[in-house]
Write an enzyme that holds these catalytic residues in place. Structure first.
Site, PDB file in Angstrom:
ATOM      1  N   ALA A   1      -0.919   3.577  -0.042  1.00 57.33           N
ATOM      2  CA  ALA A   1      -0.472   4.587   0.475  1.00 57.33           C
ATOM      3  C   ALA A   1      -0.087   5.490  -0.247  1.00 57.33           C
ATOM      4  O   ALA A   1       0.065   6.716  -0.682  1.00 57.33           O
ATOM      5  CB  ALA A   1      -0.633   4.587   2.403  1.00 57.33           C
TER       6      ALA A   1
ATOM      7  N   GLY B   1       1.781   4.423  -3.248  1.00 55.45           N
ATOM      8  CA  GLY B   1       1.599   4.211  -4.649  1.00 55.45           C
ATOM      9  C   GLY B   1       0.532   5.779  -5.224  1.00 55.45           C
ATOM     10  O   GLY B   1       1.454   6.229  -6.180  1.00 55.45           O
TER      11      GLY B   1
ATOM     12  N   ARG C   1      -2.258  -5.575  -8.010  1.00 57.67           N
ATOM     13  CA  ARG C   1      -2.709  -7.162  -7.686  1.00 57.67           C
ATOM     14  C   ARG C   1      -4.031  -7.637  -8.394  1.00 57.67           C
ATOM     15  O   ARG C   1      -4.502  -8.388  -8.569  1.00 57.67           O
ATOM     16  CB  ARG C   1      -2.776  -7.432  -6.775  1.00 57.67           C
TER      17      ARG C   1
ATOM     18  N   LYS D   1      15.634   3.465   9.209  1.00 59.19           N
ATOM     19  CA  LYS D   1      15.122   4.143  10.126  1.00 59.19           C
ATOM     20  C   LYS D   1      13.939   3.670  11.031  1.00 59.19           C
ATOM     21  O   LYS D   1      13.483   3.990  11.946  1.00 59.19           O
ATOM     22  CB  LYS D   1      14.642   5.184   9.342  1.00 59.19           C
TER      23      LYS D   1
HETATM   24  N1  NDP Z   1       3.156   5.357   3.342  1.00 62.98           N
HETATM   25  C1  NDP Z   1       4.156   6.234   3.299  1.00 62.98           C
HETATM   26  O1  NDP Z   1       4.167   7.060   4.008  1.00 62.98           O
HETATM   27  C2  NDP Z   1       4.877   5.623   2.945  1.00 62.98           C
HETATM   28  C3  NDP Z   1       5.464   4.410   2.524  1.00 62.98           C
HETATM   29  N2  NDP Z   1       7.076   3.740   1.723  1.00 62.98           N
HETATM   30  C4  NDP Z   1       7.274   2.464   1.782  1.00 62.98           C
HETATM   31  O2  NDP Z   1       6.046   2.685   0.285  1.00 62.98           O
HETATM   32  C5  NDP Z   1       6.160   0.672   0.325  1.00 62.98           C
HETATM   33  C6  NDP Z   1       4.417   0.516   0.315  1.00 62.98           C
HETATM   34  O3  NDP Z   1       3.653   1.454   1.657  1.00 62.98           O
HETATM   35  P1  NDP Z   1       2.237   1.531   1.941  1.00 62.98           P
HETATM   36  O4  NDP Z   1       2.168   1.760   0.284  1.00 62.98           O
HETATM   37  O5  NDP Z   1       2.540   2.636   2.842  1.00 62.98           O
HETATM   38  O6  NDP Z   1       2.139   0.292   1.961  1.00 62.98           O
HETATM   39  P2  NDP Z   1       0.480  -0.493   2.073  1.00 62.98           P
HETATM   40  O7  NDP Z   1       0.379  -1.322   3.035  1.00 62.98           O
HETATM   41  O8  NDP Z   1      -0.212   0.736   1.881  1.00 62.98           O
HETATM   42  O9  NDP Z   1       0.182  -1.190   0.102  1.00 62.98           O
HETATM   43  C7  NDP Z   1       0.866  -1.925  -0.078  1.00 62.98           C
HETATM   44  C8  NDP Z   1       1.095  -1.548  -1.446  1.00 62.98           C
HETATM   45  O10 NDP Z   1       2.065  -3.348  -1.794  1.00 62.98           O
HETATM   46  C9  NDP Z   1       1.870  -4.328  -2.638  1.00 62.98           C
HETATM   47  N3  NDP Z   1       1.387  -5.473  -2.313  1.00 62.98           N
HETATM   48  C10 NDP Z   1       1.658  -6.420  -1.015  1.00 62.98           C
HETATM   49  N4  NDP Z   1       2.224  -7.213  -1.582  1.00 62.98           N
HETATM   50  C11 NDP Z   1       2.410  -7.554  -2.893  1.00 62.98           C
HETATM   51  C12 NDP Z   1       2.370  -8.545  -3.930  1.00 62.98           C
HETATM   52  N5  NDP Z   1       3.559 -10.017  -2.992  1.00 62.98           N
HETATM   53  N6  NDP Z   1       2.698  -8.658  -4.455  1.00 62.98           N
HETATM   54  C13 NDP Z   1       2.490  -7.174  -5.501  1.00 62.98           C
HETATM   55  N7  NDP Z   1       1.835  -6.066  -4.399  1.00 62.98           N
HETATM   56  C14 NDP Z   1       2.409  -6.345  -3.243  1.00 62.98           C
HETATM   57  C15 NDP Z   1      -0.291  -3.937  -2.132  1.00 62.98           C
HETATM   58  O11 NDP Z   1      -0.384  -4.310  -2.978  1.00 62.98           O
HETATM   59  P3  NDP Z   1      -2.591  -5.233  -2.937  1.00 62.98           P
HETATM   60  O12 NDP Z   1      -2.564  -3.409  -2.783  1.00 62.98           O
HETATM   61  O13 NDP Z   1      -2.367  -5.364  -4.156  1.00 62.98           O
HETATM   62  O14 NDP Z   1      -2.477  -6.187  -1.775  1.00 62.98           O
HETATM   63  C16 NDP Z   1       0.407  -2.440  -1.386  1.00 62.98           C
HETATM   64  O15 NDP Z   1       0.121  -2.156  -3.490  1.00 62.98           O
HETATM   65  C17 NDP Z   1       6.578   0.020   1.550  1.00 62.98           C
HETATM   66  O16 NDP Z   1       8.311   0.043   1.381  1.00 62.98           O
HETATM   67  C18 NDP Z   1       7.177   2.065   2.174  1.00 62.98           C
HETATM   68  O17 NDP Z   1       7.426   1.427   2.926  1.00 62.98           O
HETATM   69  C19 NDP Z   1       8.052   4.577   1.945  1.00 62.98           C
HETATM   70  C20 NDP Z   1       7.578   6.315   1.718  1.00 62.98           C
HETATM   71  C21 NDP Z   1       6.006   6.638   2.814  1.00 62.98           C
HETATM   72  O1  13P Z   2       8.689   6.012   5.380  1.00 61.60           O
HETATM   73  C1  13P Z   2       7.655   6.906   5.943  1.00 61.60           C
HETATM   74  C2  13P Z   2       7.621   8.050   5.721  1.00 61.60           C
HETATM   75  O2  13P Z   2       8.896   8.730   5.341  1.00 61.60           O
HETATM   76  C3  13P Z   2       6.536   5.900   6.339  1.00 61.60           C
HETATM   77  O3  13P Z   2       6.534   5.627   7.694  1.00 61.60           O
HETATM   78  P1  13P Z   2       5.731   4.001   8.310  1.00 61.60           P
HETATM   79  O4  13P Z   2       5.818   3.249   6.955  1.00 61.60           O
HETATM   80  O5  13P Z   2       7.079   4.017   9.265  1.00 61.60           O
HETATM   81  O6  13P Z   2       4.347   4.790   8.049  1.00 61.60           O
END
Ligand code: NDP
Ligand code: 13P
Length: 312
Positions: A13, A15, A34, A170
């Protein structure tokens, strides 16, 4: 505006959303996950910025695939992961994602990106603000200039630990607040949890050298307000589901994406116990996640703690 080549690692989400923001600015954007057919090293070859949005459990595995010697000296690495490393220990191992990146790439600038950034809102084009923090101010300013737009306002900060810890910690409080809302405990209870949660974050953060004032900024209070007030937050959803009587495994199976707060709670409790830092809300979240206590009993345990002054 200077056009950059930006490699995004992680097609989840966050990325995908960061890729949308970068493309909207006219940068050349390559996304790796991946599932990609291309090797990671090929994708980051020639990139000005490498922006990682993989979840915490994937950070070390991704970093290990990078050959530092083959990367251009000017390449800046940006980490947007909000978590604590599971293998963290006070004495030896890195605690934060940026420390893992910096240890592997000692001669490159590493920048932390964190703030109230619910990805679904940003994908809809709604305005949001964030912080980029680095010991290398020029690198932070490069990222600021590359990502700032009329929909995404980027601030710089030099308190890397504070900005990164704010975003990670948080999530634990968001689980507590989700449970509070799931139990329909009302607005006063929620305000108390968020406020005392912030006090807890500051206590932990200052122990690890962060500046207290950083936690009143976007990556601390700002992100607490966003995640504790939105059903879009996966961490909030975890707490809400537990308060509805669902087991953690059922809640996680239904969840779309990663709730970093679940693992962050475990790591935080290990470190806070070792260092004797008082984290009463996180302690109850930990017991709730382990199934050792009901949500109602967790509330009672918090309400009946020893009397104390507010400022301690
Ligand atoms: N969504 C949001 O609103 C926000 C999220 N974040 C942070 O960003 C990070 C990702 O969140 P989000 O994108 O929402 O999560 P998702 O679950 O949507 O995506 C996780 C990502 O991490 C990858 N991943 C997980 N395990 C591995 C591994 N072992 N090796 C390589 N890649 C891996 C996944 O790859 P694959 O697709 O191949 O499984 C996927 O691209 C978190 O730390 C979150 O706290 C920060 C701000 C906002
Ligand atoms: O970090 C985030 C918003 O800033 C996303 O929150 P969640 O990972 O709880 O969905």
């Amino acid at each position: 505006m200077q056009q950059r080549t930006i490699a995004i690692l992680g097609a989840g989400a966050w990325g995908t959303t960061l890729a949308t923001l970068a493309k909207a600015k006219g940068h050349t954007v390559k996304v790796w996950s991946r599932q990609s057919h291309e090797h990671l090293q090929t994708v980051i070859d020639g990139a000005d910025l490498v922006l990682s949005a993989v979840s915490m459990k994937g950070v070390s595995a991704v970093v290990e695939q990078i050959q530092p010697a083959a990367i251009a000296a000017h390449t800046v690495f940006v980490t947007a992961t909000k978590g604590l490393a599971a293998e963290a220990s006070v004495a030896t191992k890195p605690l934060l994602p940026s420390q893992i990146w910096q240890a592997a790439l000692p001669s490159h600038a590493v920048v932390v990106l964190s703030g109230p950034n619910l990805s679904k809102e940003i994908q809809q084009g709604l305005p949001a603000a964030t912080v980029v923090a680095s010991q290398d101010l020029a690198a932070a300013q490069t990222v600021q200039a590359a990502l700032s737009s009329n929909a995404f306002r980027v601030y710089t900060n030099s308190d890397v630990v504070g900005v990164e810890l704010g975003g990670a910690l948080k999530n634990v409080i968001a689980i507590a607040v989700g449970a509070c809302d799931g139990l329909q405990l009302g607005t006063n209870a929620k305000a108390a949890l968020v406020t005392r949660g912030l006090a807890e974050i500051i206590r932990v953060g200052t122990y690890w050298g962060a500046k207290p004032e950083t936690f009143y900024g976007l990556s601390g209070l700002g992100d607490l307000l966003a995640t504790c007030n939105s059903a879009l937050s996966r961490n909030y959803q975890v707490g809400y589901g537990l308060a509805q009587g669902q087991s953690l495994s059922v809640v996680l199976a239904q969840l779309q994406g990663t709730a970093e707060g679940v693992n962050t709670t475990q790591v935080l409790m290990k470190l806070a116990t070792q260092q004797q830092i008082a984290v009463p809300i996180s302690h109850q979240v930990d017991r709730l996640l382990r199934g050792d206590i009901t949500p109602q009993a967790a509330v009672e345990a918090l309400m009946l703690r020893d009397y104390k002054p507010e400022t301690r």
